[in-house]
Structures are given as structure tokens and as C-alpha cells.
Write a protein that holds these residues in place. Structure first.
Motif, PDB file in Angstrom:
ATOM      1  N   GLU A  91      10.436   0.748  39.796  1.00  0.00           N
ATOM      2  CA  GLU A  91      11.291  -0.448  39.810  1.00  0.00           C
ATOM      3  C   GLU A  91      12.646  -0.173  39.159  1.00  0.00           C
ATOM      4  OE1 GLU A  91       8.153  -0.338  38.937  1.00  0.00           O
ATOM      5  OE2 GLU A  91       7.085  -1.899  40.053  1.00  0.00           O
ATOM      6  N   LEU A  94      15.007   1.219  41.612  1.00  0.00           N
ATOM      7  CA  LEU A  94      15.569   0.207  42.515  1.00  0.00           C
ATOM      8  C   LEU A  94      16.680  -0.582  41.820  1.00  0.00           C
ATOM      9  CD1 LEU A  94      15.398  -1.245  45.215  1.00  0.00           C
ATOM     10  CD2 LEU A  94      13.568  -2.668  44.280  1.00  0.00           C
ATOM     11  N   LEU A  95      16.432  -0.959  40.566  1.00  0.00           N
ATOM     12  CA  LEU A  95      17.447  -1.709  39.817  1.00  0.00           C
ATOM     13  C   LEU A  95      18.686  -0.838  39.594  1.00  0.00           C
ATOM     14  CD1 LEU A  95      15.079  -3.486  37.263  1.00  0.00           C
ATOM     15  CD2 LEU A  95      16.153  -4.478  39.276  1.00  0.00           C
ATOM     16  N   ARG A  98      20.736  -0.820  42.809  1.00  0.00           N
ATOM     17  CA  ARG A  98      21.500  -2.066  42.954  1.00  0.00           C
ATOM     18  C   ARG A  98      22.721  -2.051  42.041  1.00  0.00           C
ATOM     19  NH1 ARG A  98      16.210  -6.132  42.708  1.00  0.00           N
ATOM     20  NH2 ARG A  98      15.489  -5.696  44.819  1.00  0.00           N
ATOM     21  N   ARG A 108      18.417 -13.147  51.649  1.00  0.00           N
ATOM     22  CA  ARG A 108      17.012 -13.113  52.072  1.00  0.00           C
ATOM     23  C   ARG A 108      16.715 -14.277  53.011  1.00  0.00           C
ATOM     24  NH1 ARG A 108      13.477 -10.860  46.925  1.00  0.00           N
ATOM     25  NH2 ARG A 108      14.490  -8.838  46.961  1.00  0.00           N
ATOM     26  N   ARG A 136      20.678 -14.605  46.575  1.00  0.00           N
ATOM     27  CA  ARG A 136      20.261 -14.307  45.202  1.00  0.00           C
ATOM     28  C   ARG A 136      21.270 -13.392  44.531  1.00  0.00           C
ATOM     29  NH1 ARG A 136      15.207 -10.150  43.942  1.00  0.00           N
ATOM     30  NH2 ARG A 136      15.530 -10.030  41.694  1.00  0.00           N
ATOM     31  N   TYR A 143      17.928  -9.929  34.324  1.00  0.00           N
ATOM     32  CA  TYR A 143      17.517  -8.565  34.678  1.00  0.00           C
ATOM     33  C   TYR A 143      18.362  -7.517  33.970  1.00  0.00           C
ATOM     34  CZ  TYR A 143      14.237  -9.465  38.550  1.00  0.00           C
ATOM     35  OH  TYR A 143      13.167  -9.812  39.322  1.00  0.00           O
ATOM     36  N   ASP A 249      14.460 -14.207  42.609  1.00  0.00           N
ATOM     37  CA  ASP A 249      13.295 -13.345  42.813  1.00  0.00           C
ATOM     38  C   ASP A 249      12.072 -14.197  43.147  1.00  0.00           C
ATOM     39  OD1 ASP A 249      11.695 -10.957  42.703  1.00  0.00           O
ATOM     40  OD2 ASP A 249      11.029 -11.587  40.715  1.00  0.00           O
TER      41      ASP A 249
HETATM   42  C1  IPM Z   1      12.382  -7.794  44.641  1.00  0.00           C
HETATM   43  C2  IPM Z   1      11.387  -7.112  43.736  1.00  0.00           C
HETATM   44  C3  IPM Z   1      12.150  -6.413  42.632  1.00  0.00           C
HETATM   45  C4  IPM Z   1      12.896  -7.466  41.850  1.00  0.00           C
HETATM   46  C5  IPM Z   1      11.294  -5.533  41.716  1.00  0.00           C
HETATM   47  C6  IPM Z   1      10.490  -4.522  42.485  1.00  0.00           C
HETATM   48  C7  IPM Z   1      12.129  -4.859  40.654  1.00  0.00           C
HETATM   49  O1  IPM Z   1      10.462  -8.016  43.261  1.00  0.00           O
HETATM   50  O2  IPM Z   1      13.217  -7.077  45.228  1.00  0.00           O
HETATM   51  O3  IPM Z   1      12.312  -9.008  44.756  1.00  0.00           O
HETATM   52  O4  IPM Z   1      12.330  -8.107  40.952  1.00  0.00           O
HETATM   53  O5  IPM Z   1      14.072  -7.687  42.140  1.00  0.00           O
END
Ligand code: IPM
Ligand code: MG
Length: 359
Positions: A91, A94-95, A98, A108, A136, A143, A249
């Protein structure tokens, strides 16, 4: 003349590689029909990157993404990496992606497809016609706010995260949302917790002030708890929703589930400039990975969002979305959306059906 695009592929973990393979085939086929050439470069993120390099987001991956026109991500994570320290969790990669690409706006869509109404856990009359866009905020809020951590405090421990937004951060996501609403039904609902949180009061004040610039958009506000309730009670009241990182989220998962399967929903993450990241809303589904059971449609629809929002190729995006519609009309279903009397297929066979349906 052939148009060329550099695409970074981040298949990630679990079902990521199999659904990515389907999306690549679809993109190549669309490219051949419309004279678009995609140059794919694959890079590591998440658990597979941890295994190979010790890091969930190797510097080389971020650099490859920066050099491309768009990034197509599948999914990250799995049981194997769940107990690693936070800095080495999938995770965190991914953060980091971003933040590294400054992708502050996450779109979304949650649209109920008529073919899948019975897959929803809600009644037909409640979900029929639902078409929501959740906008979002993705690189701020709780976060990323400081301070954060677990600290020793008076012989006890104290875990801290900080929900913070600057006016500038609120305005820039607000503008994306108002502009999205203008292209949709012209209604924007801003979601916050202004009855309790100062950061939310600032959010509400700034979004309200911004609305002067978008007089053609009807703006409403809801507290997040009420918004969650309204999403389940009467989702058709929503057109475009704008909210912060954490609320977004949660609400985007709720909105996704209205449609019956999270396996159908794409997303786009965009910055002010540079490549966007396009990925399904669902996770890596390690329980079914490698078994040819995954639903590739969210990945394929993410490729369509990439064409529409990242590469400015609306015709190609339409072609893919039409093909998805066609295969559903033909009755093909992966396990997650299977219903009586329809044709059960695996991930690969769904991909083959899509290729035939592309016209
Ligand atoms: C999302 C996921 C991520 C988030 C996680 C995997 C870090 O839940 O993309 O919604 O919380 O943003
Ligand atoms: Mg989530």
C-alpha cells in the motif's frame, strides 16, 4: 499518421498480471483498428517489487512512469506482505506513486449496467439508472498529514494521524469536481464532517466560495455519515460527489457496491500535468490469483478511462466500452457476476469475447 503512446504497465500482484494481459490485448486490437500505437513498458510495484528489490515502489518504477504518457496499474498486495513494517507494505508503494506523480484527483465512476442490476444487493428500483461520479482528493488529508506516528506518552502509547487541507488543495480538487459536474448532470454534492471538524469547515467554506465560478452547477453539502446513509437509501439523488481522501476511500467502496460487483469499476487518478494512473477499484484478490477466474472488465474499462482522460482518444474509449456492453449482452459472465441461464467464462475467455466484440 500513426499516433504513438508510451504506456507504463504496473500489473502488480494477485490477479493483476492476468487482467493486465486481457487489457493489453484489447488495447492492441483497438490500436490496430484506429491507427494508434502503444509502446508498453512493464515495471514493478507492490508485493512483487518488494520481493525483487525490497521496496514497494522502486525509484526506477517511478522514473519509468514519469517518462510515459499514461500508467495502467492493476492491483497490489497480498497476505504474504501484510505483516511487513509500514514503509515496506505494498500500500505504501501505491501511496508513493500517487504522491510522486502528484495525482490529487481521483475519479471513481459507479454506473449500474442494466445487465447487472440483479447482481446488486439492493432492490432494482433503488439502483436502476444509478450513475455517480465520486471525485476523491488523493494526495492530502489524513493519508498524508503531519504529524503522524505512534509515540510514547506518559507511560502509554499514542497513535496520531492528522487530517489537514490547505485552501489551495481544496480549491484544486473542487475545480476538478465542478468541471466534472458540468459535463454530467450539473449537480455536485460536497461531503464533509463540518459539524465536528475544523478542516471540514474550511472545506465547506472554500467549496461554497468556488461555486460562484460555476453558477450552472447546483451545489449541495452533506455530512459524511448522512452521505453514507443516502447512498444506500436513494443513490439516484447523486450525480457528482466531491470529498476528501479518507471519506472518498470509504464512500467510493460503498458506491461501487451499489453496482453489484466491484469487479466492474475503473478509476482515473490525475494531476495538474504529467501522466495519470488508471486502475480498477478492486484489489488483487489473492484467493483466486492464477486460476483464470478473475473478472478483467474493470481493468479493460480502466484502459478505456486511460484513453478518454489520459490520452484524449474518446473514440477508442467508446469502442472499448461498447465491446464490454456487447459481451455482457451476449451473456458472458465471470464468477463474480454470474447469474442463472448465462454463460460462465474465465478471465481469458472473457478477453477473447471482448476481442471479437470490438468493432
Ligand atoms: C483505494 C485503496 C487504497 C486507499 C489502499 C490500498 C492504500 O483502498 O485505492 O481505495 O486507501 O486509497
Ligand atoms: Mg479503498
Amino acid at each position: 499518421m500513426t499516433q504513438q503512446f508510451r504506456i507504463t504497465l504496473l500489473p502488480g500482484d494477485g490477479i493483476g498480471p492476468e487482467i493486465t494481459a486481457v487489457a493489453i490485448d484489447v488495447l492492441k486490437s483497438v490500436g490496430a483498428k484506429l491507427d494508434l500505437q502503444f509502446d508498453f513498458t512493464e515495471a514493478l510495484i507492490g508485493g512483487c517489487a518488494i520481493d525483487a528489490t525490497g521496496q514497494p515502489l522502486p525509484a526506477a518504477t517511478l522514473e519509468t512512469c514519469r517518462q510515459s504518457d499514461a500508467v495502467m496499474l492493476a492491483a497490489i498486495g497480498g497476505y504474504k506482505w501484510d505483516s511487513l513494517p509500514r514503509a515496506q507494505r505494498p500500500e505504501t508503494g501505491l501511496l508513493g506513486l500517487r504522491a510522486g506523480l502528484k495525482l490529487f484527483a481521483n475519479l471513481r465512476p459507479a454506473t449500474i449496467l442494466p445487465q447487472l442490476i440483479d447482481a446488486s444487493s439492493l432492490k432494482r428500483e433503488v439502483v436502476e439508472g444509478v450513475d455517480i461520479m465520486v471525485v476523491r482528493e488523493l494526495t492530502g488529508g489524513i493519508y498524508f498529514g503531519q504529524p503522524r506516528g505512534v509515540f510514547a506518552a506518559d507511560g502509554d502509547q499514542r497513535g496520531v494521524n492528522t487530517m489537514a487541507y490547505t485552501g489551495t488543495e481544496i480549491d484544486r480538487i473542487g475545480r476538478v469536481a465542478f468541471e466534472a459536474a458540468q459535463k454530467r448532470q450539473g449537480r455536485l454534492c460536497s461531503v464533509d464532517k463540518a459539524n465536528v471538524l475544523e478542516v471540514s469547515q474550511l472545506w465547506r467554506d472554500r467549496i461554497t466560495a468556488l461555486s460562484q465560478d460555476y453558477t450552472d452547477v447546483e451545489l449541495t453539502h452533506l455530512y459524511v455519515d448522512n452521505a453514507a446513509m443516502q447512498l444506500l437509501r436513494w443513490p439516484k439523488q447523486f450525480d457528482t460527489i466531491v470529498t476528501g481522501n479518507l471519506f472518498g476511500d470509504i464512500l467510493s467502496d460503498a458506491a461501487a457496491m451499489l453496482t453489484g460487483s466491484i469487479g466492474m469499476l475503473p478509476s482515473a487518478s490525475l494531476g495538474a500535468s504529467g501522466p495519470g494512473v488508471f486502475e480498477p477499484v478492486h484489489g488483487s484478490a489473492p484467493d483466486i490469483a492464477g486460476q483464470d477466474k478473475a473478472n478483467p472488465l474493470a481493468q479493460v474499462l480502466s484502459a478505456a478511462m486511460m484513453l478518454r482522460y489520459g490520452l484524449n482518444q474518446p473514440g477508442a474509449a467508446d469502442m472499448i466500452e461498447t465491446a464490454v456492453d456487447t459481451v455482457l449482452n451476449q451473456g458472458y459472465r465471470t464468477g463474480d457476476i454470474m447469474a442463472e441461464g448465462l454463460t460462465a467464462v474465465g478471465c481469458k475467455a472473457m478477453g477473447e469475447a471482448l476481442l471479437k466484440a470490438l468493432v
